[in-house]
Design a protein around this motif. Structure first.
Motif, PDB file in Angstrom:
ATOM      1  N   ALA A 124       0.710  -1.085  -0.149  1.00 54.26           N
ATOM      2  CA  ALA A 124       0.042  -0.162   0.029  1.00 54.26           C
ATOM      3  C   ALA A 124       0.934   1.227  -0.009  1.00 54.26           C
ATOM      4  N   HIS A 125       2.139   1.220   0.412  1.00 50.76           N
ATOM      5  CA  HIS A 125       3.056   2.293   0.389  1.00 50.76           C
ATOM      6  C   HIS A 125       3.829   2.448  -0.772  1.00 50.76           C
ATOM      7  N   LEU A 126       3.829   1.743  -2.031  1.00 53.53           N
ATOM      8  CA  LEU A 126       4.595   1.853  -2.913  1.00 53.53           C
ATOM      9  C   LEU A 126       4.047   2.506  -4.223  1.00 53.53           C
ATOM     10  N   PRO A 127       4.600   3.138  -4.913  1.00 52.37           N
ATOM     11  CA  PRO A 127       4.347   3.775  -6.141  1.00 52.37           C
ATOM     12  C   PRO A 127       3.249   2.935  -6.965  1.00 52.37           C
ATOM     13  N   THR A 128       2.387   3.602  -7.693  1.00 51.22           N
ATOM     14  CA  THR A 128       1.562   2.575  -8.620  1.00 51.22           C
ATOM     15  C   THR A 128       2.458   2.156  -9.542  1.00 51.22           C
ATOM     16  N   PRO A 129       1.883   1.023 -10.313  1.00 55.20           N
ATOM     17  CA  PRO A 129       2.776   0.675 -11.371  1.00 55.20           C
ATOM     18  C   PRO A 129       3.000   1.721 -12.557  1.00 55.20           C
ATOM     19  N   ALA A 130       2.073   2.655 -12.677  1.00 55.77           N
ATOM     20  CA  ALA A 130       2.103   3.331 -13.733  1.00 55.77           C
ATOM     21  C   ALA A 130       3.303   4.453 -13.411  1.00 55.77           C
ATOM     22  N   GLU A 131       3.398   4.696 -12.025  1.00 57.29           N
ATOM     23  CA  GLU A 131       4.412   5.678 -11.465  1.00 57.29           C
ATOM     24  C   GLU A 131       5.770   5.104 -11.769  1.00 57.29           C
ATOM     25  N   TRP A 132       5.942   3.492 -11.569  1.00 53.45           N
ATOM     26  CA  TRP A 132       7.006   2.888 -11.482  1.00 53.45           C
ATOM     27  C   TRP A 132       7.535   2.603 -12.723  1.00 53.45           C
ATOM     28  N   GLU A 133       6.738   2.091 -13.758  1.00 57.88           N
ATOM     29  CA  GLU A 133       7.065   1.692 -15.152  1.00 57.88           C
ATOM     30  C   GLU A 133       6.196   2.222 -16.131  1.00 57.88           C
TER      31      GLU A 133
END
Length: 167
Positions: A124-133
């Motif tokens: 829940a604390h990670l960036p979204t997939p769109a933000e990541w890659e």
């Protein structure tokens, strides 16, 4: 005080500087020296450089990464109570991705992200997939930072570090 004005508040100014720059390194050294009660003159003396050159480094002018010698960086590492490797990262002489053994940083970071997402406490604390890659992903440096923080927090290994000794 008129109705159109509000009371002035005092804010601590934020220092804006590029990550991995001589200025960032110099400001960190300055802060560490200040915490030890050292003046700028004391700091320059400790680093074995002139006060004028130290002031130039603090303002980010007059020097580039290749001009700052290893001896100066080693003395600053002692003042910062950190490794020379960390100082090289602060100065931008090394990038975080230089510390990992891979020919495909994107693929390694994608695997690391998938493994972090599997962690129910962290997902829940990670960036979204769109933000990541996505189309405009976070920088490789930022993604390596997330992976390193995860490794430190969980004591799990996500990425193979570069070996300092060849086999």
């Amino acid at each position: 005080m008129s109705a159109n004005t509000s009371p002035k508040t005092t804010r601590t100014p934020r220092t804006k500087h590029a990550a991995g720059s001589i200025k960032q390194w110099a400001l960190r050294v300055e802060e560490a020296a200040r915490q030890r009660g050292m003046s700028r003159i004391d700091t320059a003396t400790y680093l074995e450089i002139s006060t004028g050159y130290w002031n130039t480094l603090l303002t980010g002018g007059g020097s580039n990464q290749s001009e700052v010698g290893r001896d100066l960086l080693q003395r600053s590492a002692s003042l910062l109570n950190t490794s020379l490797l960390t100082v090289y990262l602060l100065c931008g002489l090394l990038q975080p991705e230089d510390l990992y053994f891979t020919t495909d940083h994107e693929a390694e970071l994608a695997k690391a992200y998938r493994r972090m997402c599997e962690d129910i406490d962290l997902a829940a604390h990670l960036p979204t997939p769109a933000e990541w890659e996505g189309k405009k992903p976070m920088s490789i440096r930022t993604r390596y930072g997330y992976a390193l923080l995860y490794e430190l927090a969980t004591q799990k290994t996500l990425l193979e570090k570069a070996s300092l000794v060849s086999s």
